[in-house]
Design an enzyme around this catalytic site. Structure first.
Site, PDB file in Angstrom:
ATOM      1  N   SER A  17       0.806  -1.220   0.000  1.00  0.00           N
ATOM      2  CA  SER A  17       0.000   0.000   0.000  1.00  0.00           C
ATOM      3  C   SER A  17       0.837   1.268   0.000  1.00  0.00           C
ATOM      4  O   SER A  17       0.333   2.334  -0.320  1.00  0.00           O
ATOM      5  CB  SER A  17      -0.918   0.033   1.231  1.00  0.00           C
ATOM      6  N   ILE A  22       8.131  -2.328   2.321  1.00  0.00           N
ATOM      7  CA  ILE A  22       8.723  -3.563   1.809  1.00  0.00           C
ATOM      8  C   ILE A  22       7.960  -4.113   0.613  1.00  0.00           C
ATOM      9  O   ILE A  22       8.555  -4.553  -0.372  1.00  0.00           O
ATOM     10  CB  ILE A  22       8.806  -4.613   2.942  1.00  0.00           C
ATOM     11  N   GLY A  23       6.619  -4.108   0.690  1.00  0.00           N
ATOM     12  CA  GLY A  23       5.841  -4.661  -0.407  1.00  0.00           C
ATOM     13  C   GLY A  23       6.129  -3.975  -1.726  1.00  0.00           C
ATOM     14  O   GLY A  23       6.218  -4.619  -2.779  1.00  0.00           O
ATOM     15  N   SER A 158       8.473 -12.115  11.938  1.00  0.00           N
ATOM     16  CA  SER A 158       9.133 -10.951  12.505  1.00  0.00           C
ATOM     17  C   SER A 158      10.270 -11.441  13.395  1.00  0.00           C
ATOM     18  O   SER A 158      10.629 -12.619  13.348  1.00  0.00           O
ATOM     19  CB  SER A 158       8.119 -10.100  13.278  1.00  0.00           C
ATOM     20  N   TYR A 171       0.488  -9.129  17.278  1.00  0.00           N
ATOM     21  CA  TYR A 171       1.330  -9.187  16.078  1.00  0.00           C
ATOM     22  C   TYR A 171       2.330 -10.334  16.162  1.00  0.00           C
ATOM     23  O   TYR A 171       2.417 -11.165  15.251  1.00  0.00           O
ATOM     24  CB  TYR A 171       2.039  -7.844  15.914  1.00  0.00           C
TER      25      TYR A 171
END
Length: 261
Positions: A17, A22-23, A158, A171
């Protein structure tokens, strides 16, 4: 013309987005390596966070990738919806004819410590981070032509297995599950020529940290800096390519030695 590493391959990349994150770096690398790309985004999650959504929206990244010659389609979807992962793979098949790889880069963060913990956030983090990733792998496998080379699933965990993260319990619980399930998925899919690996990108400078945090993390890293999205993208690109064909069931940290301190 020299063949590129992902020529003829189709890759689904989730969680892209923001152009700084990173994406987006992974998406750029997929396009540079010749792959066709189904880009997933969910900007409302970023809008809820302190860093906010990309001012140009995901469409700005799509325009950038197409301008560079990429074959790119975009789907915005809330991965809390259990139907969304299969819909992403189906959209990629409709656009490009098949899907060779999924990169489950997306993540939900809520910054809940033990005292703040709620059942609702635990369930939502699990749904987005863990369930959606598993369903993406399921959808990839369901349509995969085992005669094709390059079957790949790349999950994201993570750093919770290297050090405590007490302020991010939903998370890290949901991301730890992906770390632990990677080897089982890899063993199950190895006979079908699909590799499954998991990436820990380490502390990554994607615009959410202030100057004090940047300096503190850089001082702790043996390499003297934060990880960058391009560092993670290089590892993912290698895992997607033919040179990693015999690498599966692994969780790999791209963190400049952070985990070894």
């Amino acid at each position: 013309m020299t063949r590129r590493a992902l020529d003829g391959r189709v890759v689904v990349v989730t969680g892209a987005s923001r152009r700084i994150a990173i994406g987006a770096a992974i998406a750029r690398r997929v396009v540079a390596d010749g792959g066709a790309l189904l880009l997933h985004s969910w900007a409302p999650h970023d809008a809820e966070q302190p860093w906010g959504a990309d001012p140009g929206g995901p469409e700005a990244l799509v325009d950038e990738l197409r301008a560079s010659g990429g074959r790119v389609e975009h789907v915005a979807a809330d991965l809390a919806d259990p139907a969304a992962p299969a819909a992403l793979v189906e959209a990629a098949r409709d656009a490009f004819g098949h899907v060779d790889a999924v990169v489950a880069n997306h993540a939900r963060s809520s910054a809940q410590a033990l005292e703040d913990l709620t059942a609702a956030e635990l369930d939502l983090s699990y749904a987005v981070n863990t369930r959606a990733s598993l369903l993406l792998v399921q959808a990839l496998a369901a349509q995969h032509d085992d005669a094709r080379p390059g079957g790949r699933a790349v999950l994201f965990t993570s750093g919770q297995y290297h050090g405590a993260m007490p302020g991010e319990l939903p998370y890290i619980a949901s991301k730890a599950a992906l770390h632990e399930v990677t080897r089982s998925l890899a063993v199950h899919l190895a006979p079908r020529r699909i590799t499954v690996n998991c990436v820990n990108p380490g502390p990554n400078d994607t615009g959410y940290a202030d100057d004090e945090a940047r300096a503190a993390i850089a001082a702790l890293n043996p390499g003297g800096r934060w990880s960058a999205p391009a560092d993670t993208a290089r590892l993912v690109a290698w895992l997607l390519g033919d040179e990693a064909d015999w690498v599966t069931g692994q969780t790999i940290a791209s963190d400049g030695g952070w985990s070894s301190r």
